[in-house]
Design an enzyme around this catalytic site. Structure first.
Site, PDB file in Angstrom:
ATOM      1  N   HIS A 141       0.833  -1.297  -0.065  1.00 59.86           N
ATOM      2  CA  HIS A 141       0.183   0.116  -0.035  1.00 59.86           C
ATOM      3  C   HIS A 141       0.827   1.258   0.055  1.00 59.86           C
ATOM      4  O   HIS A 141       1.982   1.446   0.638  1.00 59.86           O
ATOM      5  CB  HIS A 141      -1.004   0.026   1.137  1.00 59.86           C
ATOM      6  CG  HIS A 141      -0.405  -0.187   2.640  1.00 59.86           C
ATOM      7  ND1 HIS A 141      -0.054   1.173   3.153  1.00 59.86           N
ATOM      8  CD2 HIS A 141       0.042  -1.010   3.379  1.00 59.86           C
ATOM      9  CE1 HIS A 141       0.482   0.542   4.227  1.00 59.86           C
ATOM     10  NE2 HIS A 141       0.686  -0.577   4.434  1.00 59.86           N
ATOM     11  N   ASP A 155      -0.333   4.295   0.994  1.00 56.45           N
ATOM     12  CA  ASP A 155      -0.956   5.303   1.980  1.00 56.45           C
ATOM     13  C   ASP A 155      -0.002   5.040   3.517  1.00 56.45           C
ATOM     14  O   ASP A 155       0.440   3.746   3.571  1.00 56.45           O
ATOM     15  CB  ASP A 155      -2.199   5.395   1.922  1.00 56.45           C
ATOM     16  CG  ASP A 155      -2.902   3.705   2.448  1.00 56.45           C
ATOM     17  OD1 ASP A 155      -2.208   2.821   2.115  1.00 56.45           O
ATOM     18  OD2 ASP A 155      -3.703   3.984   3.287  1.00 56.45           O
ATOM     19  N   ASP A 160       6.109   0.665   7.337  1.00 57.57           N
ATOM     20  CA  ASP A 160       4.635   0.178   7.201  1.00 57.57           C
ATOM     21  C   ASP A 160       4.281   1.363   6.055  1.00 57.57           C
ATOM     22  O   ASP A 160       3.532   2.193   6.325  1.00 57.57           O
ATOM     23  CB  ASP A 160       3.898   0.403   8.253  1.00 57.57           C
ATOM     24  CG  ASP A 160       2.335   0.069   8.177  1.00 57.57           C
ATOM     25  OD1 ASP A 160       2.075  -0.836   7.147  1.00 57.57           O
ATOM     26  OD2 ASP A 160       1.448   0.446   8.872  1.00 57.57           O
ATOM     27  N   GLU A 207      -5.075   1.223   2.156  1.00 58.75           N
ATOM     28  CA  GLU A 207      -5.091   0.159   3.207  1.00 58.75           C
ATOM     29  C   GLU A 207      -5.029   0.298   4.555  1.00 58.75           C
ATOM     30  O   GLU A 207      -5.737  -0.512   5.548  1.00 58.75           O
ATOM     31  CB  GLU A 207      -3.894  -0.684   2.997  1.00 58.75           C
ATOM     32  CG  GLU A 207      -3.567  -2.150   3.704  1.00 58.75           C
ATOM     33  CD  GLU A 207      -3.028  -1.878   5.027  1.00 58.75           C
ATOM     34  OE1 GLU A 207      -3.043  -3.018   5.804  1.00 58.75           O
ATOM     35  OE2 GLU A 207      -2.531  -1.077   5.209  1.00 58.75           O
ATOM     36  N   GLU A 208      -4.470   1.773   4.939  1.00 62.35           N
ATOM     37  CA  GLU A 208      -4.635   2.214   6.254  1.00 62.35           C
ATOM     38  C   GLU A 208      -6.137   2.407   6.810  1.00 62.35           C
ATOM     39  O   GLU A 208      -6.248   3.003   7.924  1.00 62.35           O
ATOM     40  CB  GLU A 208      -3.737   3.387   6.580  1.00 62.35           C
ATOM     41  CG  GLU A 208      -2.149   2.923   6.325  1.00 62.35           C
ATOM     42  CD  GLU A 208      -1.924   1.840   7.455  1.00 62.35           C
ATOM     43  OE1 GLU A 208      -2.554   1.384   8.072  1.00 62.35           O
ATOM     44  OE2 GLU A 208      -0.266   1.819   7.395  1.00 62.35           O
TER      45      GLU A 208
END
Length: 420
Positions: A74, A76, A106, A136-137
């Protein structure tokens, strides 16, 4: 600076904050940067948006076998307050051998490893589908969700996938462990609502929803969930027992967590279901009893324990508090064989002294979306880390950073795994 560190640094300088409201800067600039690198490598990326600025990139790299492997991540990141950080979270600065910034672990560091490998021009042993996704977050709906629902053809032939949260070095005493994620708990993000009778704050309350909600939230927070040892977690504990040369008593796991605290960090969060209150919203004036009060809860449940989890939540909430899902996803699991064996071999080829083990993630990833179209997911973002670096503390934490040497190790492991 090496190529992987430079790519990581450039990605970190692009603010892709996702606070869940949809009002952030979005992922477009990062997606354009990624698409440019892929184009430079002779790959034709597909760039699409689910909403303005919510941009994802997918590309296919032909290999020696049409049985495709999905490598997804991801773009984001979660919010970061610069005032709390020693180095600005969107600087991408390299200091003390680490690349610093929100998303270093991350998971822009992992994206950088994937891109650095692609730029080497190596032919993969099987078709690769590379996905760099938005959102994704939050729930993933604007990223992986949109991709599998509206662009499913891009994942044709994919049967397995790798992504974040696995393959990193972890230490217990002198033993270097590499947990590879084979599953993750289900997600139940809930909005709780209590309704009562509005009135003047100076008078006896008839039915105060703030008080009712507070009691319900306290019951949830105080509940001690029972241990539920799933087959995947039992397999992890058995592997750790053999790696450490010491038996772990399955009947006294809470005591064992104190005895082997570092190793136990890999399983203590997946022994139970959990429900953590995270947000409260009630009232609008100090002398007014409101008619409603709301709270949000981050609920997680082990694979196969959805019904038990929801029944317990409803009992604890009581009859006056209702719940609705903000996001709900089943837990997922994949076999600790087949691709798992290939992941293990790739790690051992670069670190023969390491001990790969299967593990289950406490949180969730986009793997849940891809499981809906039959793609089995593994957490495999290989990193060689020093013992003093708190890997789990880097996720959504202050002063997030990743060692340059760790990124370079990851590129070599990916090469062992992916190259023909």
């Amino acid at each position: 600076m090496t190529d992987v560190a430079e790519i990581c640094s450039r990605l970190l300088r692009i603010d892709t904050t996702n606070d869940g409201s949809g009002r952030g800067p979005g992922e477009r600039r990062a997606a354009e940067y990624v698409a440019g690198l892929l184009t430079d490598a002779g790959i034709d990326p597909v760039v699409f948006e689910s909403a303005p600025g919510r941009t994802s990139v997918v590309a296919r790299v032909p290999g020696d076998s049409p049985d495709a492997l999905l490598v997804h991540g991801h773009l984001d990141v979660v919010p970061a307050d610069p005032a709390e950080w020693r180095i600005h979270p969107f600087s991408g600065e390299v200091e003390d051998g680490c690349v610093h910034g929100r998303g270093a672990v991350d998971m822009k560091g992992t994206l950088a490893m994937t891109l650095a490998w692609v730029l080497r021009g190596r032919r993969p042993r099987r078709d690769l589908v590379l996905a760099f996704l938005a959102d994704e977050e939050a729930t993933g709906a604007y990223g992986a969700g949109h991709a599998v629902e509206r662009h499913r053809d891009l994942f044709e032939g994919c049967t397995e996938a790798i992504s974040e949260s696995g393959g990193f070095s972890w230490y217990e005493g002198g033993t270097r462990i590499y947990p590879i994620a084979v599953g993750e708990r289900g997600t139940a993000w809930m909005r709780l609502t209590a309704r009562g009778v509005a009135g003047h704050g100076s008078k006896p309350a008839v039915d105060n929803p703030v008080a009712e909600l507070a009691r319900a939230v306290a019951r949830l927070a105080d509940h001690r969930w029972p241990v539920r040892l799933t087959p995947e977690v039992a397999r992890l504990i058995d592997a750790l027992s053999r790696a450490l040369g010491t038996p772990v008593d399955l009947d006294r796991l809470d005591e064992e967590i104190q005895r082997i605290p570092r190793a136990a960090a890999l399983f203590k969060g997946v022994l139970r279901n959990s429900a953590n209150p995270t947000m409260l919203d009630a009232g609008y004036k100090v002398n007014v009893i409101p008619g409603t009060a709301q709270a949000h809860v981050d609920g997680r449940f082990l694979p196969g324990l959805r019904d038990e989890f929801l029944e317990t939540v409803d009992r604890l909430l009581g009859p006056k508090v209702t719940r609705e899902f903000v996001n709900f996803e089943e837990g997922v699991s994949s076999p600790a064989e087949g691709l798992f064996d290939d992941l293990t071999a790739a790690l051992l080829a670069e670190d023969p002294g390491g001990v790969p083990v299967p593990y289950v993630m406490t949180g969730g990833t986009d793997a849940k979306w891809f499981a809906k179209i039959g793609i089995r997911g593994y957490g495999f973002a290989p990193l060689f880390l020093p013992p003093e670096l708190d890997y789990f503390g880097m996720f959504h934490g202050v002063d997030e950073r990743v060692p340059v040497e760790g990124l370079e190790f990851g590129v070599r492991v990916l090469d062992r795994l992916l190259a023909a």
